[in-house]
Design a protein around this motif. Structure first.
Motif, PDB file in Angstrom:
ATOM      1  N   GLN A  40      -4.279   4.037  -0.049  1.00  0.00           N
ATOM      2  CA  GLN A  40      -5.179   3.152  -0.795  1.00  0.00           C
ATOM      3  C   GLN A  40      -6.198   2.516   0.146  1.00  0.00           C
ATOM      4  O   GLN A  40      -5.886   2.241   1.312  1.00  0.00           O
ATOM      5  CB  GLN A  40      -4.348   2.057  -1.477  1.00  0.00           C
ATOM      6  CG  GLN A  40      -3.385   2.600  -2.515  1.00  0.00           C
ATOM      7  CD  GLN A  40      -2.434   1.533  -3.016  1.00  0.00           C
ATOM      8  OE1 GLN A  40      -1.250   1.542  -2.717  1.00  0.00           O
ATOM      9  NE2 GLN A  40      -2.958   0.585  -3.788  1.00  0.00           N
ATOM     10  N   PRO A  41      -7.402   2.259  -0.349  1.00  0.00           N
ATOM     11  CA  PRO A  41      -8.387   1.534   0.466  1.00  0.00           C
ATOM     12  C   PRO A  41      -7.934   0.076   0.622  1.00  0.00           C
ATOM     13  O   PRO A  41      -7.247  -0.453  -0.257  1.00  0.00           O
ATOM     14  CB  PRO A  41      -9.671   1.623  -0.365  1.00  0.00           C
ATOM     15  CG  PRO A  41      -9.220   1.895  -1.753  1.00  0.00           C
ATOM     16  CD  PRO A  41      -7.893   2.589  -1.694  1.00  0.00           C
ATOM     17  N   ASP A  42      -8.308  -0.568   1.727  1.00  0.00           N
ATOM     18  CA  ASP A  42      -7.724  -1.899   1.950  1.00  0.00           C
ATOM     19  C   ASP A  42      -8.382  -3.023   1.152  1.00  0.00           C
ATOM     20  O   ASP A  42      -7.739  -4.014   0.845  1.00  0.00           O
ATOM     21  CB  ASP A  42      -7.617  -2.243   3.443  1.00  0.00           C
ATOM     22  CG  ASP A  42      -8.946  -2.209   4.169  1.00  0.00           C
ATOM     23  OD1 ASP A  42      -9.930  -1.764   3.560  1.00  0.00           O
ATOM     24  OD2 ASP A  42      -8.995  -2.617   5.338  1.00  0.00           O
ATOM     25  N   THR A  43      -9.656  -2.888   0.832  1.00  0.00           N
ATOM     26  CA  THR A  43     -10.284  -3.981   0.070  1.00  0.00           C
ATOM     27  C   THR A  43     -11.039  -3.439  -1.140  1.00  0.00           C
ATOM     28  O   THR A  43     -11.334  -2.243  -1.236  1.00  0.00           O
ATOM     29  CB  THR A  43     -11.283  -4.774   0.944  1.00  0.00           C
ATOM     30  OG1 THR A  43     -12.282  -3.864   1.411  1.00  0.00           O
ATOM     31  CG2 THR A  43     -10.589  -5.441   2.119  1.00  0.00           C
ATOM     32  N   VAL A  44     -11.385  -4.354  -2.029  1.00  0.00           N
ATOM     33  CA  VAL A  44     -12.033  -3.965  -3.287  1.00  0.00           C
ATOM     34  C   VAL A  44     -13.548  -3.688  -3.142  1.00  0.00           C
ATOM     35  O   VAL A  44     -14.042  -2.712  -3.733  1.00  0.00           O
ATOM     36  CB  VAL A  44     -11.779  -5.037  -4.383  1.00  0.00           C
ATOM     37  CG1 VAL A  44     -12.423  -4.635  -5.705  1.00  0.00           C
ATOM     38  CG2 VAL A  44     -10.286  -5.279  -4.567  1.00  0.00           C
ATOM     39  N   SER A  67      -9.533   1.134  -9.750  1.00  0.00           N
ATOM     40  CA  SER A  67      -9.319  -0.029  -8.888  1.00  0.00           C
ATOM     41  C   SER A  67      -7.951   0.118  -8.212  1.00  0.00           C
ATOM     42  O   SER A  67      -6.913  -0.142  -8.819  1.00  0.00           O
ATOM     43  CB  SER A  67      -9.373  -1.293  -9.752  1.00  0.00           C
ATOM     44  OG  SER A  67      -9.206  -2.436  -8.979  1.00  0.00           O
ATOM     45  N   LYS A  92       0.876  -1.191   0.000  1.00  0.00           N
ATOM     46  CA  LYS A  92       0.000   0.000   0.000  1.00  0.00           C
ATOM     47  C   LYS A  92       0.896   1.218   0.000  1.00  0.00           C
ATOM     48  O   LYS A  92       1.946   1.245   0.647  1.00  0.00           O
ATOM     49  CB  LYS A  92      -0.940  -0.011   1.202  1.00  0.00           C
ATOM     50  CG  LYS A  92      -0.270   0.057   2.562  1.00  0.00           C
ATOM     51  CD  LYS A  92      -1.314  -0.028   3.665  1.00  0.00           C
ATOM     52  CE  LYS A  92      -0.707  -0.087   5.057  1.00  0.00           C
ATOM     53  NZ  LYS A  92      -0.294   1.221   5.586  1.00  0.00           N
ATOM     54  N   ILE A  98     -15.044  -0.173  -3.133  1.00  0.00           N
ATOM     55  CA  ILE A  98     -14.779   0.730  -4.271  1.00  0.00           C
ATOM     56  C   ILE A  98     -15.220   0.109  -5.597  1.00  0.00           C
ATOM     57  O   ILE A  98     -15.016   0.681  -6.669  1.00  0.00           O
ATOM     58  CB  ILE A  98     -13.287   1.138  -4.353  1.00  0.00           C
ATOM     59  CG1 ILE A  98     -12.381  -0.101  -4.444  1.00  0.00           C
ATOM     60  CG2 ILE A  98     -12.904   2.025  -3.190  1.00  0.00           C
ATOM     61  CD1 ILE A  98     -10.964   0.212  -4.882  1.00  0.00           C
ATOM     62  N   ALA A 110      -7.260  -0.754  -4.586  1.00  0.00           N
ATOM     63  CA  ALA A 110      -7.169  -1.291  -3.223  1.00  0.00           C
ATOM     64  C   ALA A 110      -5.757  -1.829  -2.958  1.00  0.00           C
ATOM     65  O   ALA A 110      -4.984  -2.034  -3.893  1.00  0.00           O
ATOM     66  CB  ALA A 110      -8.199  -2.407  -3.053  1.00  0.00           C
ATOM     67  N   TRP A 111      -5.445  -2.064  -1.682  1.00  0.00           N
ATOM     68  CA  TRP A 111      -4.168  -2.705  -1.351  1.00  0.00           C
ATOM     69  C   TRP A 111      -3.996  -3.882  -2.301  1.00  0.00           C
ATOM     70  O   TRP A 111      -4.944  -4.659  -2.509  1.00  0.00           O
ATOM     71  CB  TRP A 111      -4.180  -3.273   0.069  1.00  0.00           C
ATOM     72  CG  TRP A 111      -4.326  -2.289   1.168  1.00  0.00           C
ATOM     73  CD1 TRP A 111      -4.443  -0.940   1.086  1.00  0.00           C
ATOM     74  CD2 TRP A 111      -4.381  -2.619   2.561  1.00  0.00           C
ATOM     75  NE1 TRP A 111      -4.566  -0.396   2.338  1.00  0.00           N
ATOM     76  CE2 TRP A 111      -4.528  -1.404   3.267  1.00  0.00           C
ATOM     77  CE3 TRP A 111      -4.321  -3.807   3.292  1.00  0.00           C
ATOM     78  CZ2 TRP A 111      -4.607  -1.363   4.658  1.00  0.00           C
ATOM     79  CZ3 TRP A 111      -4.414  -3.768   4.667  1.00  0.00           C
ATOM     80  CH2 TRP A 111      -4.545  -2.551   5.347  1.00  0.00           C
TER      81      TRP A 111
END
Ligand code: MTE
Length: 574
Positions: free
Chosen positions: A546-550, A561, A537, A553, A563-564
């Motif tokens: 970055q957001p941790d999961t998909v 796209s 990240k 988002i 995510a981590w």
């Protein structure tokens, strides 16, 4: 019909008209024609029930057939699928003998009054109802009375089973054998035949138009991506442009129309060089697909690359064309048109805000060189716009025209694509007008090595993880965190931001960090772990992360796209 009002992706084919609210006129047309032109023995009962089994929404499915717009096609197929369950009754031709039409008869059906017919592989289709519902659907009329093949040669994406299935519902007869033979003799020329040769290492997502990305492990081998391996994102055939006769038109400024040759661009303006990363809005879309299917090319993590671009500053060219402070009062956008065209002659287009275009710090280029050589054909020869820090879609290739305007580009790709939506928005509820066109991209990073599913040896004791990180809007990547244990513990990676691969040198001026950073970390293998979940990240200079999961988002077009990034590898014991 209410639904149609909520779906602006369809407005590409013309504004809603009163006719769209009524099925009756289209049906009346159909019935009228039926009595006069149905020369064969096709069952009228079948044809009537066909009228009744179809909802107006469903008819819009054909929108994608000629237009070539991914989103629209996707939309139509979604609805076709969704509504297939409701389409009960018979379809025409099933269990009945179809009427045979000559090409001359088909050719009589070129308008709403006479009906709109097309042929495909020896079958005759009546798409009048569809056109009646789309008064602006003049693109479709280009094929009216003739064969679809030349159009589908341009949009290979349509030549798929589900699209054919969709078309089959409109089948009204067969083309006479003699005329079919004549059609087959006229080979429709392949508009992609002059596309350039490509590097065999590229992973191809679509051949026509050509879309491909390099293998991730090669991507992080070089800070400057070799042009042959730079990801390629084309919506249309690559145009052949003669540099000797090339002309760029600049419009919308007090100086009138300015026309520049390639030589003018090279000699009348100072040459400026910028190292900038381009990233497609759909980079890493495949991870969204794992959550829930989205529409679009299934990009991996390599729809991103970094190059050295040289050319004239857009700002200098606009000044030469008469740009001055007074222009700001009436203009807000700079539109770009490519020389690549669809079957209707419509060019690829996009726009950026005027302030980005004219800012000294914006570094927007009309580039004629990539990595020290002429821009390769796939990347926009002879001239493309390079808009550092901004989504790839606005970096228009094969640039033909620049228009300074009060309006954004009206192109499909600016208005009805490359926009982000809530995970709760689906194709039934999406309103493309409600979201701004993507410009600056968010913070991004990904692991290029080891590969997902790889194996590491316990005896190695340490593991080296590599990747890239980049942020839009000139925001510099200031840190990349890497975990080998699914996020329990983290290490800070070493950032590399030069061609020699040395540790980060002097930072770029604030707000002008256009190029990515490659990163690397070597860490001890966690004891006893048989499988590692490696995560990266990044953090940019505005402390965006970055957001941790998909899932939070996820969006229906699979854009943004970021995510981590996670890869799993197994540890082989000695
Ligand atoms: N410009 C034109 N004229 N036609 C295109 O299809 N694709 C856009 C942009 N510019 C496109 C274009 C998109 S979506 C992207 S991501 C970038 O070009 C890709 O640039 P590249 O092929 O040089 O990597």
């Amino acid at each position: 019909m209410q639904f149609l009002r909520r779906c602006p992706s369809l407005t590409r084919f013309g504004p809603l008209s009163p006719q769209r609210n009524e099925v009756a006129p289209a049906v009346a047309l159909w019935t009228l024609r039926l009595s006069s032109s149905s020369s064969g023995s096709g069952s009228r009962e079948d044809q009537r029930s066909y009228q009744h089994t179809r909802s107006p929404i469903w008819r819009h499915g054909l929108a994608g057939l000629l237009a070539g717009a991914g989103a629209v096609l996707a939309y139509s197929l979604h609805h076709h699928k969704a509504e297939q369950a409701n389409v009960s009754g018979q379809t025409i031709g099933k269990g009945s003998t179809l009427p045979v039409f000559s090409q001359a008869e088909v050719a009589k059906h070129r308008s709403l009054d006479d009906g709109v017919w097309v042929t495909y592989q020896g079958n005759v289709y009546d798409i009048t109802e569809f056109v009646a519902m789309h008064p602006g659907g003049d693109k479709i009329l280009l094929a009216a009375g003739g064969a679809l093949e030349p159009f589908w040669a341009l949009y290979a994406v349509h030549n798929q089973e589900h699209v054919l299935e969709l078309l089959s519902e409109y089948k009204v007869g067969l083309l006479s054998k003699e005329d079919l033979k004549k059609q087959q003799a006229v080979k429709s020329s392949d508009p992609y035949s002059s596309d350039p040769e490509r590097h065999p290492a590229l992973r191809v997502n679509s051949l026509k138009p050509f879309n491909a990305e390099p293998p991730p492990e090669i991507l992080s081998d070089s800070y400057i991506t070799p042009s042959a391996l730079f990801f390629k994102r084309n919506h249309l055939p690559v145009p052949q442009v003669d540099p000797a006769t090339y002309q760029l038109r600049v419009e919308g400024l007090p100086g009138g129309v300015l026309t520049l040759s390639l030589e003018d661009l090279k000699t009348r303006f100072p040459k400026h060089t910028v190292t900038a990363t381009l990233q497609c809005a759909g980079n890493r879309r495949s991870e969204m697909n794992k959550v829930k299917q989205v529409k679009g090319l299934n990009w991996g993590i390599a729809a991103i690359s970094n190059a050295k671009w040289s050319g004239a500053r857009l700002k200098d060219v606009l000044l030469a064309a008469g740009y001055g402070p007074d222009v700001v009062q009436r203009a807000r956008h700079v539109q770009f048109e490519g020389l690549d065209k669809d079957a209707t002659g419509t060019s690829y287009g996009a726009s950026i805000p005027l302030n980005k275009a004219v800012s000294e710090e914006g570094d927007v280029l009309l580039a004629y060189e990539m990595n020290g050589a002429d821009i390769p054909q796939d990347h926009g020869f002879p001239v493309r716009v390079v808009v550092p820090g901004v989504v790839g879609a606005r970096n228009v290739k094969w640039l033909g025209k620049i228009i300074v305007s009060s309006e954004e580009s009206s192109s499909h790709w600016q208005q009805n694509d490359y926009k982000g939506f809530s995970p709760g928005t689906d194709w039934d509820t999406v309103d493309f007008k409600s979201a701004p066109a993507i410009q600056e991209l968010p913070i991004q990073s990904a692991i290029t090595a080891p590969a997902d599913g790889g194996v590491v040896d316990r005896s190695d004791e340490t593991l080296t993880v590599k990747g890239y990180a980049w942020s839009g809007g000139g925001r510099e990547v200031v840190r990349v965190d890497v975990s080998l244990d699914g996020g329990k513990t983290w290490q800070v990676a070493q950032l590399k931001s030069s061609e020699t691969g040395q540790a980060a040198e002097a930072s770029p001026p604030p707000g002008r960090a256009w190029a990515w950073k490659l990163w690397e970390v070597t860490a001890p293998l966690p004891h006893h772990a048989q499988e590692l979940e490696i995560i990266c990240k990044a953090v940019d200079s505005s402390y965006n992360m970055q957001p941790d999961t998909v899932p939070p988002i996820w969006n229906l077009r699979g854009v943004l796209s970021n995510a981590w990034h996670r890869v799993k590898v197994s540890v082989r014991e000695d």
